[in-house]
Design a protein around this motif. Sequence first.
Motif, PDB file in Angstrom:
ATOM      1  N   UNK A 121       7.452  15.038  21.917  1.00  0.00           N
ATOM      2  CA  UNK A 121       8.614  15.516  22.351  1.00  0.00           C
ATOM      3  C   UNK A 121       8.109  16.361  23.129  1.00  0.00           C
ATOM      4  N   UNK A 122       9.388  16.848  24.279  1.00  0.00           N
ATOM      5  CA  UNK A 122       8.785  18.349  24.605  1.00  0.00           C
ATOM      6  C   UNK A 122      10.323  19.814  23.770  1.00  0.00           C
ATOM      7  N   UNK A 123       9.098  20.619  23.416  1.00  0.00           N
ATOM      8  CA  UNK A 123      10.128  21.538  22.900  1.00  0.00           C
ATOM      9  C   UNK A 123      10.021  22.806  23.216  1.00  0.00           C
ATOM     10  N   UNK A 124      11.192  23.958  23.836  1.00  0.00           N
ATOM     11  CA  UNK A 124      11.431  24.875  24.515  1.00  0.00           C
ATOM     12  C   UNK A 124      12.017  26.183  24.500  1.00  0.00           C
ATOM     13  N   UNK A 153       5.037  31.945  16.895  1.00  0.00           N
ATOM     14  CA  UNK A 153       4.350  31.982  18.246  1.00  0.00           C
ATOM     15  C   UNK A 153       5.335  32.691  19.448  1.00  0.00           C
ATOM     16  N   UNK A 154       6.595  32.456  19.476  1.00  0.00           N
ATOM     17  CA  UNK A 154       7.257  33.210  20.344  1.00  0.00           C
ATOM     18  C   UNK A 154       7.862  34.412  19.401  1.00  0.00           C
ATOM     19  N   UNK A 155       7.692  34.751  18.140  1.00  0.00           N
ATOM     20  CA  UNK A 155       8.037  34.901  17.419  1.00  0.00           C
ATOM     21  C   UNK A 155       8.347  37.214  17.811  1.00  0.00           C
ATOM     22  N   UNK A 156       8.847  37.348  18.899  1.00  0.00           N
ATOM     23  CA  UNK A 156       9.643  38.849  19.185  1.00  0.00           C
ATOM     24  C   UNK A 156      10.763  39.709  18.498  1.00  0.00           C
TER      25      UNK A 156
ATOM     26  N   UNK B   7      20.588  31.149  22.369  1.00  0.00           N
ATOM     27  CA  UNK B   7      19.783  30.260  22.424  1.00  0.00           C
ATOM     28  C   UNK B   7      18.184  31.393  22.427  1.00  0.00           C
ATOM     29  N   UNK B   8      17.292  30.912  22.052  1.00  0.00           N
ATOM     30  CA  UNK B   8      16.348  32.147  21.956  1.00  0.00           C
ATOM     31  C   UNK B   8      15.488  32.483  23.457  1.00  0.00           C
ATOM     32  N   UNK B   9      15.417  33.107  23.711  1.00  0.00           N
ATOM     33  CA  UNK B   9      15.172  33.587  24.977  1.00  0.00           C
ATOM     34  C   UNK B   9      13.526  34.169  25.050  1.00  0.00           C
ATOM     35  N   UNK B  14      10.224  32.433  33.716  1.00  0.00           N
ATOM     36  CA  UNK B  14      10.607  30.214  33.320  1.00  0.00           C
ATOM     37  C   UNK B  14      10.543  29.775  31.916  1.00  0.00           C
ATOM     38  N   UNK B  15      11.009  28.764  31.865  1.00  0.00           N
ATOM     39  CA  UNK B  15      11.517  28.438  30.386  1.00  0.00           C
ATOM     40  C   UNK B  15       9.441  28.504  29.457  1.00  0.00           C
ATOM     41  N   UNK B  16      10.005  28.776  28.386  1.00  0.00           N
ATOM     42  CA  UNK B  16       8.282  28.474  27.752  1.00  0.00           C
ATOM     43  C   UNK B  16       8.695  26.971  27.501  1.00  0.00           C
ATOM     44  N   UNK B  17       8.144  25.759  27.567  1.00  0.00           N
ATOM     45  CA  UNK B  17       8.044  24.985  26.799  1.00  0.00           C
ATOM     46  C   UNK B  17       6.377  24.646  26.445  1.00  0.00           C
TER      47      UNK B  17
END
Lengths: 300, 300
Positions: A121-124, A153-156, B7-9, B14-17
């Motif tokens: 799967x691709x998760x975005x 990893x995306x936590x900000x 939705x998380x930004x 670009x969309x991060x996947x």
Amino acid sequence: GSSTPSVLVGDGDTEEAEDFTSSSHCTELSRRQNEQRKQGLFCDVTLAFSSGAATGNVQSCEFSAHRSVLAAATDYFTPLLGGQFSESLSGRVEMKEWSAELGPDPETVESVIQYMYTGEIRVSTCNVHEVLELADRFLLLHLKEFCGEFLKKKLSLANCVAVHSLAHMYTLDQLALRAADMIRRNFHKVIQDEEFYTLPFHLVRDWLSDAEITVDAEEVLFEAVVKWVQRNTEQRGRYFEELFRLLRLPQIKPTYLTRVVKNEALVAANEACLRLVSDAVEGHAIRCENLKSADLEFWS
Amino acid sequence: GSSTPSVLVGDGDTEEAEDFTSSSHCTELSRRQNEQRKQGLFCDVTLAFSSGAATGNVQSCEFSAHRSVLAAATDYFTPLLGGQFSESLSGRVEMKEWSAELGPDPETVESVIQYMYTGEIRVSTCNVHEVLELADRFLLLHLKEFCGEFLKKKLSLANCVAVHSLAHMYTLDQLALRAADMIRRNFHKVIQDEEFYTLPFHLVRDWLSDAEITVDAEEVLFEAVVKWVQRNTEQRGRYFEELFRLLRLPQIKPTYLTRVVKNEALVAANEACLRLVSDAVEGHAIRCENLKSADLEFWS
């Protein structure tokens, strides 16, 4: 037909055997079953995703699949499809109660069903919250874990409130701890963010009860509580008093208490809140008097 | 239900996947579908293996399975189960015409069906010929190749005739060449082995036509032909003349031709064979006369 050759005899006394594993077999099998699904070949079940809305206008999005694959991918489907449930007899499973009003995005549902077939799967950043919701519902533990890692990893600062909500909702404990830590250390910034005002009551209450949140002044917490309630006074008005009781009023200056807090409509309309403000103002006055008399003694 | 977080930004434009592959997913899926098969869960097809016997006493051995898996494992089943064949409607596929009189051994069939599900199988000297027959029938190319490799390792003087028959029957060309080479180099030993006398006519004919077979004397080939026919005179008698014509009679001694070959019932009953023997004896006589006159000239 042709004649059979005799059984071959090995050289030793024991039977000679060798194990063979066709390395690509399982991957290829999965890929081809997924192709069958897309073509509707040999399918024996329909998954219908609909909104949980009580309105008459129910949206429904349907997917054909193989019971055998779904039940092999997760234990969620085994009792549903194998037993004597009506779903098992009709070959139709209704999937209701989703966080999004119209049910999950069909493209995301398709990719999660594909994951159940292929393990890929691709998760975005765009679909992770729905992938997580589906993975949680369908008991896809590996996928749920991956979503947790992805979010870590995306936590900000910009998304820590949203991420914490997700982590809390789907019991991703490690992620929840990490997001909570970021929220605590940056609470003064967090309450400037709109995301905070979308939180449900129980989370706002938890944050205000948290001893470690860092703010410049208690006043901003009062403003945050008012702002949160005002976002939807009809639904949230009933929580105001409980949240207000969590504020440390003695840390707010008397001028602010008397000019701002007391005059706020939500406070003015609530006897208990008004009493708390009076008590805080009284406390200030008494402390001030004690200080003055101590001062006089000092200079005398 | 609970509210949805926004939705998380991502941080970038670009969309991060990220792609996720659950490493054990496909293997686990296959293993569990195989378990379902053994329990009869979600099965939608029955494979019935029976002897091709015309007798009333037909043995049948049945296996439940999933169309989806069988069709994913091999193209053999796709048209049979997906189209408008009677098999597709009844959910029952009859498997007839096997080399063994009672149809293939149920345990071997089970292990090949299991291979179609999991890609794993144990091949032994005892089951390899039937595994090969099933793999060939069901178009399981990797398994067929493996059987070829397995037999190549097991190839010996004791089994080269049987292995060559299998290789020939299932067009395993490399294996056939290697076994044929061993047979040619050891033909005098091969014809002492019972296995040789189970060969079908076309293979016996091919061997006798082969210019490279090594024997001590042509006499043993005559004996081999007679022995092969006598194993089943009723069925094989009609082939005797054709095989007899392949013998190089001029290389057999006159005494043996007149005392043994001519008196063999199969030869005595066949005008053409008798004439061939006479011709060979005549040839010997003439050559002998020429030699004698040459001898006389030499000593004269």
